[in-house]
Every structure is written in C-alpha cells, then in structure tokens.
Enzyme design. Structure first.
Site, PDB file in Angstrom:
ATOM      1  N   GLY A   1       4.396  -2.814  12.986  1.00  0.00           N
ATOM      2  CA  GLY A   1       3.989  -4.065  13.625  1.00  0.00           C
ATOM      3  C   GLY A   1       5.045  -4.608  14.573  1.00  0.00           C
ATOM      4  N   THR A   2       6.307  -4.509  14.190  1.00  0.00           N
ATOM      5  CA  THR A   2       7.380  -5.073  15.020  1.00  0.00           C
ATOM      6  C   THR A   2       7.412  -4.386  16.382  1.00  0.00           C
ATOM      7  OG1 THR A   2       8.659  -5.551  13.028  1.00  0.00           O
ATOM      8  CG2 THR A   2       9.878  -5.514  15.103  1.00  0.00           C
TER       9      THR A   2
ATOM     10  N   ASN B   1       1.556 -14.983   7.682  1.00  0.00           N
ATOM     11  CA  ASN B   1       2.020 -14.229   6.514  1.00  0.00           C
ATOM     12  C   ASN B   1       2.650 -15.088   5.427  1.00  0.00           C
ATOM     13  OD1 ASN B   1       3.863 -14.347   8.858  1.00  0.00           O
ATOM     14  ND2 ASN B   1       5.369 -13.534   7.438  1.00  0.00           N
TER      15      ASN B   1
ATOM     16  N   GLN C   1      -1.380  -8.962   9.127  1.00  0.00           N
ATOM     17  CA  GLN C   1      -1.840  -9.385   7.792  1.00  0.00           C
ATOM     18  C   GLN C   1      -3.347  -9.236   7.596  1.00  0.00           C
ATOM     19  OE1 GLN C   1      -0.049 -10.162   5.130  1.00  0.00           O
ATOM     20  NE2 GLN C   1       1.941 -10.102   6.133  1.00  0.00           N
TER      21      GLN C   1
ATOM     22  N   SER D   1      -0.043  -2.797  11.240  1.00  0.00           N
ATOM     23  CA  SER D   1       0.971  -2.051  10.489  1.00  0.00           C
ATOM     24  C   SER D   1       0.372  -1.472   9.205  1.00  0.00           C
ATOM     25  CB  SER D   1       2.109  -3.022  10.160  1.00  0.00           C
ATOM     26  OG  SER D   1       3.091  -2.370   9.417  1.00  0.00           O
ATOM     27  N   ALA D   2       0.595  -0.167   8.969  1.00  0.00           N
ATOM     28  CA  ALA D   2      -0.083   0.519   7.855  1.00  0.00           C
ATOM     29  C   ALA D   2       0.353   0.033   6.478  1.00  0.00           C
ATOM     30  CB  ALA D   2       0.154   2.026   7.963  1.00  0.00           C
ATOM     31  N   HIS D   3       1.623  -0.412   6.360  1.00  0.00           N
ATOM     32  CA  HIS D   3       2.088  -0.725   4.996  1.00  0.00           C
ATOM     33  C   HIS D   3       1.523  -2.038   4.457  1.00  0.00           C
ATOM     34  CE1 HIS D   3       5.600  -3.633   5.624  1.00  0.00           C
ATOM     35  NE2 HIS D   3       5.434  -3.208   6.872  1.00  0.00           N
TER      36      HIS D   3
ATOM     37  N   THR E   1       7.818  11.930  19.809  1.00  0.00           N
ATOM     38  CA  THR E   1       6.842  12.678  19.004  1.00  0.00           C
ATOM     39  C   THR E   1       6.255  11.761  17.937  1.00  0.00           C
ATOM     40  OG1 THR E   1       8.105  14.680  19.385  1.00  0.00           O
ATOM     41  CG2 THR E   1       6.581  14.724  17.517  1.00  0.00           C
TER      42      THR E   1
ATOM     43  N   CYS F   1      11.172 -11.566   4.931  1.00  0.00           N
ATOM     44  CA  CYS F   1      12.212 -11.449   5.941  1.00  0.00           C
ATOM     45  C   CYS F   1      13.151 -12.642   5.890  1.00  0.00           C
ATOM     46  CB  CYS F   1      11.579 -11.355   7.328  1.00  0.00           C
ATOM     47  SG  CYS F   1      10.140 -10.311   7.318  1.00  0.00           S
TER      48      CYS F   1
END
Ligand code: PLP
Length: 389
Positions: free
Chosen positions: A77-78, A157, A185, A205-207, A243, A335
C-alpha cells in the site's frame, strides 16, 4: 488476571495485519515449488510465470470492474500511495494536493515530501464532528479550479470512518480534479465497482486481506499518462520497473479470491461480534466512549473499534497490561503505537482526548469467547485501577 486463570492468546490487531489464510499458505507453498522463470523472459519458463502474473491481474481487474491494463503490482500500500501522489504532480501537472488529517502516513508524509520537493501546496479538508469529512468544504476548495489531486482514504485504519467514494469521485469529476483513494483497509472486505466510481488512482495491500506481506497493487485509470515512479526495466507496461514478486502476487490473487467469495458471511459474523463487544463495553466499563464513527455500524468498518477507556491506567500501561494478558491490540495505528507520539488521527478528531485508547480490530478468526476473555481482563484492570486511585 489472577494466577489461577489461564491466559488466552487473542489477536485483535487485524487492521495492522491479518494472518495468512490457511488455503493461501498451502497455495503459496505449492507455488514456491512451481514456475521460477522471470515473467519478462520470452522462453517457456518465463511464459509460464507470466501466465500466473496475468491471471492474477485479470482476476483483480474483473473484481474491480476495470481493465487488466489498469492494474499495476507494487510492494504494498505504501508504494502505491507514494506512486500515485508523486506521479500526479510530476506527470499530470497537479499543483495542489487536498487531503485530510486522518490519512495514513503513507499518504500524509508523502504529501508533505512532495510538497517540499515540488511547487505544490497541500491543503487539508475540514472535519466535522467524529472525523467525518466536511464535503461542503471540499467542494468550496475545489471550486477555484486549481489543478488538484484529492487523496482521501476509503476507510480509516484507526477509527474505521467510511468515506462516500461516489460523492467525492463525482465532485472531483465536476471540478476536473484527480482522485486517489487508499483502499488498503477495504480491499477484499467491500465490493468496489470502478465503472460506477470516478476514481483515478487506488491503493491496495495483500496483507490486509489475509494475503502475504510486501505485495499490493494500484489501479491507475487508463486515461492517465503515468511514467514510472520506480525506474528500471519495462515491467508492468512501463509503469513500474523491477521483476515482479511472483510468489507474493500468486498469494495475493488467491487471498483476494477467497476474501471476495466469503465476504458476506465473514462481514456478517464480524458485525455481530462488534455489536456484541460494543454492548458489553458500554454496560461494563465506566465512562467508556468510542472514537470517530467506530461505534456506528453503518458508517464504519466492521473490523475496527476504537475505544476510550478512562477507567484504565494511563500512560500506555493499558496496552502493556493487555499484552501481558495475551491480548494483541493497538493504541492508535500500529505505525504510531511504537512511537512516543500519540495518534495523529485521534488528535485531529478529539484533541482534548487524553484517555487510554485501544483500537481493537476484529478479524474472521475471532470468536465471542475471545471477546468475553477480553472483557474479563478489561474489568480486572478497571478494578485494579480503582484500588490504586
Ligand atoms: N494505508 C493504510 C490505510 C494502512 O492501514 C496501511 C497499513 O497499515 C498502509 C496504507 C500501508 O500499507 P503497506 O503496509 O502495504 O505498505
């Protein structure tokens, strides 16, 4: 907890990150033994890897109702937020960024950095009570016609407040401003139809949807001319050098698919848990109140509940005590909880709030039994605090 009581491990920090879904883990273990060719190579090894990459891109695009060409893989995401803000200024002639004080630092710090490097001003939209965006103020800012990027997150978030994406997108279109939204989120938790929403850039973001860490994607509207933010090879149709993280992208594909398939059922379960938790907190914790719109089930993320608990010890000790009792939660966002500064989100919504705050973020694996355990711990801490006063 008293010595005789068993300590339970309860993870309530799903807005910081979600655990890898079991099926995703299995899929990734299989994938790590699978194709290893560089997706940019033209030989058969490369072509097999390219197939995995493009399969993921196609699935993500279909789920958002956009073209695969509009999806760019990133390291999370960042990176997606940084790319959108920098490219809007560098490639699209934006001279002003409008954002809100509630954005994630991936946006706020990027806006500040862009503002100090380029001739760009950063303006903050006003907030209404409970941190809701003042849409009238946003419109009044946009009316002057300055080339602008509006960047506002879909859901916060720390307090869970939702943005009306349709309203902001339409407003940006009316005043010819670009619109970036951080959907970190909400991706995988809510349906987004990009044909219905006037969005130019989006970050995911996947996590945050039970996928691997360090991988994500951005949507860039195909009408925009965007040069790479990360320079290198011509990967990602020349939009992002380097890559691709093939294994991460395969895991993200699987995670998004499973999250979308189980979205309704999981959200219903989580809403019910949140409602139950709010009820017990209100009845059993003295002076409790909720930050932002987080207790409003219709206007906040079901996963996020930000609670002020004046009856608990102050100075951050409450989080330490929860941790000692096996409960993982945050003070604001993960964070900011590790730094000495308080939450910038709470400060912007309620500057006078010096009470102990816990952001509980509920996920698909949580149970009512776990929330009952959390209530036992909270009540015990409350009782201990009452004795020390
Ligand atoms: N945006 C929001 C709203 C977030 O919650 C986070 C992560 O906490 C990020 C951006 C950053 O995403 P990533 O960890 O993938 O870089």
């Amino acid at each position: 907890m008293s010595d005789s009581k068993k300590i339970m491990k309860v993870y309530l920090d799903n807005a910081a990150t979600t655990p890898l879904r079991e099926e995703v883990k299995e899929y990734m273990i299989e994938a790590i033994n699978g194709p290893y060719g560089n997706p940019s190579s033209t030989h058969q090894f490369g072509r097999t890897s390219k197939g995995i990459l493009e399969g993921a891109r196609k699935y993500i695009a279909e789920s958002l109702n956009c073209s695969p060409m509009e999806i760019v893989f990133t390291a999370g995401g960042t990176e997606a937020d940084n790319t959108a803000l920098n490219c809007a200024v560098r490639d699209l002639g934006v001279t002003r960024i409008i954002t809100s004080p509630l954005e994630h630092h991936a946006v706020l710090h990027t806006a500040e950095a862009v503002g100090s490097c380029f001739d760009v001003k950063v303006e903050l939209v006003n907030l209404l009570d409970k941190g809701e965006i003042d849409y009238n103020h946003l419109e009044s800012l946009l009316k002057d016609g300055e080339p602008t990027l509006v960047t506002l997150m879909h859901a916060n978030n720390e307090v869970g407040n939702f943005l009306d994406l349709k309203r902001v997108g339409d407003m940006c279109k009316t005043y010819s401003a670009y619109f970036h939204t951080d959907t970190v989120q909400t991706m995988g938790h809510h349906v987004l139809d990009l044909q219905e929403l006037n969005i130019d850039f989006l970050a995911a973001s996947a996590h945050k949807f039970y996928g691997p860490k360090g991988v994500g994607f951005m949507y860039v509207n195909s009408g925009l001319k965007q040069a790479p933010f990360i320079n290198g090879g011509s990967q990602e149709r020349g939009k992002r050098g380097g890559t691709e993280n093939l294994l991460g992208i395969a895991g993200m594909h699987k995670a998004l698919q499973l999250s979308i398939e189980s979205m309704e059922e999981e959200n219903n379960r989580i809403v019910a848990l949140k409602e139950y938790f709010i009820g017990r907190l209100k009845n059993e914790m003295e002076g409790v109140y909720f930050n932002g719109l987080s207790a409003d089930l219709d206007r906040s993320l079901c996963t996020v509940l930000s609670v002020s608990l004046p009856s608990l010890p102050s100075g951050g000790m409450h989080l330490f005590s929860l941790d000692m009792n096996g409960i993982a939660a945050s003070g604001g966002s993960a964070c900011s909880s590790g730094s000495s500064k308080g939450s910038h989100v709470i400060s912007a919504i309620d500057p006078e709030n010096t009470d102990p705050i816990v952001r509980f973020s509920i996920g698909k694996n949580n149970t009512q039994e776990e929330l009952d355990y959390v209530m036992d711990v909270l009540k015990e801490l409350q009782a201990q605090q009452a004795v020390t006063l």
